[in-house]
Design a protein around this motif. Structure first.
Motif, PDB file in Angstrom:
ATOM      1  N   PRO A   1       0.867  -0.477   0.006  1.00  0.00           N
ATOM      2  CA  PRO A   1       0.156   0.265  -0.077  1.00  0.00           C
ATOM      3  C   PRO A   1       0.952   2.024  -0.201  1.00  0.00           C
ATOM      4  N   GLY A   2       0.135   2.526  -0.795  1.00  0.00           N
ATOM      5  CA  GLY A   2       1.140   3.374  -1.097  1.00  0.00           C
ATOM      6  C   GLY A   2       2.533   3.655  -1.548  1.00  0.00           C
ATOM      7  N   THR A   3       2.619   2.076  -2.662  1.00  0.00           N
ATOM      8  CA  THR A   3       3.700   2.263  -3.265  1.00  0.00           C
ATOM      9  C   THR A   3       3.216   3.246  -4.667  1.00  0.00           C
ATOM     10  N   PRO A   4       3.706   3.656  -5.618  1.00  0.00           N
ATOM     11  CA  PRO A   4       3.257   4.260  -6.482  1.00  0.00           C
ATOM     12  C   PRO A   4       3.575   3.596  -7.641  1.00  0.00           C
ATOM     13  N   LEU A   5       2.786   4.211  -7.899  1.00  0.00           N
ATOM     14  CA  LEU A   5       2.709   2.901  -9.496  1.00  0.00           C
ATOM     15  C   LEU A   5       2.964   3.483 -10.873  1.00  0.00           C
ATOM     16  N   ALA A   6       3.121   4.795 -11.084  1.00  0.00           N
ATOM     17  CA  ALA A   6       3.873   5.110 -12.048  1.00  0.00           C
ATOM     18  C   ALA A   6       5.505   4.384 -12.591  1.00  0.00           C
TER      19      ALA A   6
ATOM     20  N   PHE B   1      -1.302   9.447   0.532  1.00  0.00           N
ATOM     21  CA  PHE B   1      -2.345   9.007   1.172  1.00  0.00           C
ATOM     22  C   PHE B   1      -2.859   7.836  -0.175  1.00  0.00           C
ATOM     23  N   THR B   2      -2.998   6.526   0.378  1.00  0.00           N
ATOM     24  CA  THR B   2      -2.772   5.417   0.202  1.00  0.00           C
ATOM     25  C   THR B   2      -3.980   4.774  -1.357  1.00  0.00           C
ATOM     26  N   ASP B   3      -3.566   4.265  -2.216  1.00  0.00           N
ATOM     27  CA  ASP B   3      -4.132   4.334  -3.204  1.00  0.00           C
ATOM     28  C   ASP B   3      -4.565   4.877  -4.075  1.00  0.00           C
ATOM     29  N   HIS B   4      -4.155   6.994  -3.973  1.00  0.00           N
ATOM     30  CA  HIS B   4      -4.604   7.773  -4.054  1.00  0.00           C
ATOM     31  C   HIS B   4      -4.821   7.845  -5.774  1.00  0.00           C
ATOM     32  N   GLU B   5      -3.078   7.598  -6.526  1.00  0.00           N
ATOM     33  CA  GLU B   5      -3.411   7.309  -7.377  1.00  0.00           C
ATOM     34  C   GLU B   5      -5.109   6.201  -7.430  1.00  0.00           C
ATOM     35  N   LEU B   6      -5.194   5.661  -8.130  1.00  0.00           N
ATOM     36  CA  LEU B   6      -6.791   4.990  -8.099  1.00  0.00           C
ATOM     37  C   LEU B   6      -8.202   5.844  -8.269  1.00  0.00           C
ATOM     38  N   ALA B   7      -8.090   6.220  -7.262  1.00  0.00           N
ATOM     39  CA  ALA B   7      -8.994   7.069  -7.261  1.00  0.00           C
ATOM     40  C   ALA B   7      -9.136   8.405  -8.505  1.00  0.00           C
ATOM     41  N   ILE B   8      -7.513   9.019  -8.456  1.00  0.00           N
ATOM     42  CA  ILE B   8      -6.958   9.991  -9.219  1.00  0.00           C
ATOM     43  C   ILE B   8      -7.908   9.137 -10.051  1.00  0.00           C
ATOM     44  N   TRP B   9      -7.379   7.911 -11.000  1.00  0.00           N
ATOM     45  CA  TRP B   9      -8.127   8.000 -12.373  1.00  0.00           C
ATOM     46  C   TRP B   9      -9.020   7.875 -12.315  1.00  0.00           C
ATOM     47  N   TRP B  10      -9.412   6.851 -11.486  1.00  0.00           N
ATOM     48  CA  TRP B  10     -11.065   6.548 -11.850  1.00  0.00           C
ATOM     49  C   TRP B  10     -12.032   7.772 -11.895  1.00  0.00           C
ATOM     50  N   SER B  11     -12.459   8.771 -10.792  1.00  0.00           N
ATOM     51  CA  SER B  11     -12.379   9.827 -10.892  1.00  0.00           C
ATOM     52  C   SER B  11     -12.076  10.619 -12.284  1.00  0.00           C
ATOM     53  N   TYR B  12     -11.216  10.483 -12.426  1.00  0.00           N
ATOM     54  CA  TYR B  12     -10.432  11.356 -13.958  1.00  0.00           C
ATOM     55  C   TYR B  12     -11.439  10.455 -15.098  1.00  0.00           C
ATOM     56  N   ALA B  13     -11.146   9.619 -14.679  1.00  0.00           N
ATOM     57  CA  ALA B  13     -11.077   8.994 -16.119  1.00  0.00           C
ATOM     58  C   ALA B  13     -13.419   9.057 -16.569  1.00  0.00           C
TER      59      ALA B  13
END
Length: 256
Positions: A53-58, A219-231
């Motif tokens: 958790p919290g690991t950058p996904l890029a 914050f943990t998993d923010h990249e997922l929340a950012i992508w789904w809300s952006y898409a």
């Protein structure tokens, strides 16, 4: 027959948008963009499951910048077929600059990638704003309440970010002004349905999460929340704007 009156998912969304559905060619590219967005989101989700958790996904998906750009590029193609000429070039611009922003934010190894992404999305919002200002005219009490709430939330978020902004105070203020103007214009736009307004609010939510993760705390998993809300934001905004607002011309019947 109104194009929205079928069981096709894109038609169902067009029904929510009101109006008379997307033209068939526009709808095909919009659906392709939706598939691309969901596919990238699915890949991102699978990566998130496999790392702490919290690991950058890029950088964890092959050709990740291209995958991330694909949805916006396909939406640009859909916008190129838009039936309202005065809006077409601005929607293409919004999608192309969004794709450029996606590219820069998928390359965090560059020192200037964040400011480059911020600048790209600022121009994208200006393009959206140009379209939405031309559609102004809806001013119900509920919409005006939404505009007031948006302005209040934007001011509150800026104050929250302020201690962590450092040298980025100017660019972030400019970006938040343009983003807030775009959302307010979407709330006041005279469109058959609410999808574009919903999408603009989702865009603001996505950007708020980016701001929190960069300037306040990760914050943990923010990249997922950012992508789904952006898409969701891009797909909703485009669906609302690309849906026909007047009846399509009657089909010509060729005598046998």
């Amino acid at each position: 027959m109104v194009e929205g009156n079928t069981t096709h998912p894109a038609h169902a969304l067009a029904h929510l948008a009101g109006g008379y559905g997307m033209p068939a060619r526009v709808r095909a590219w919009w659906v392709a963009a939706a598939i691309a967005g969901v596919t990238y989101g699915g890949m991102l989700t699978m990566v998130a499951v496999d790392v702490p958790p919290g690991t950058p996904l890029a950088g964890r998906i092959a050709l990740q910048p291209l995958w991330k750009m694909l949805m916006a590029l396909l939406l640009a193609r859909a916008a190129a077929l838009h039936e309202v000429p005065r809006e077409r070039r601005w929607l293409i611009g919004a999608m192309m600059f969004s794709a450029l922003g996606d590219l820069w934010l998928a390359l965090p190894g560059f020192a200037f990638s964040f400011i480059a992404g911020l600048s790209s999305f600022l121009v994208a919002h200006l393009c959206y704003l140009r379209v939405l200002v031309g559609l102004r005219g809806a001013s119900s009490p509920l919409r005006l309440l939404g505009v007031g709430a948006m302005i209040g939330v934007a001011i509150g978020m800026l104050l929250w970010y302020w201690p962590g902004l450092g040298e980025l105070k100017g660019p972030v203020i400019a970006y938040m002004l343009v983003l807030s103007a775009m959302v307010c214009a979407a709330l006041l736009a005279r469109l058959p349905g609410p999808l574009t307004a919903w999408g603009a609010l989702a865009f603001a939510a996505s950007d708020a999460m980016i701001g929190i993760s960069v300037f306040v705390f990760p914050f943990t998993d923010h990249e997922l929340a950012i992508w789904w809300s952006y898409a969701g934001a891009q797909l909703l905004i485009s669906a609302g704007l690309l849906t026909r607002r007047t009846p399509p011309p009657p089909r010509q019947v060729v005598p046998a």
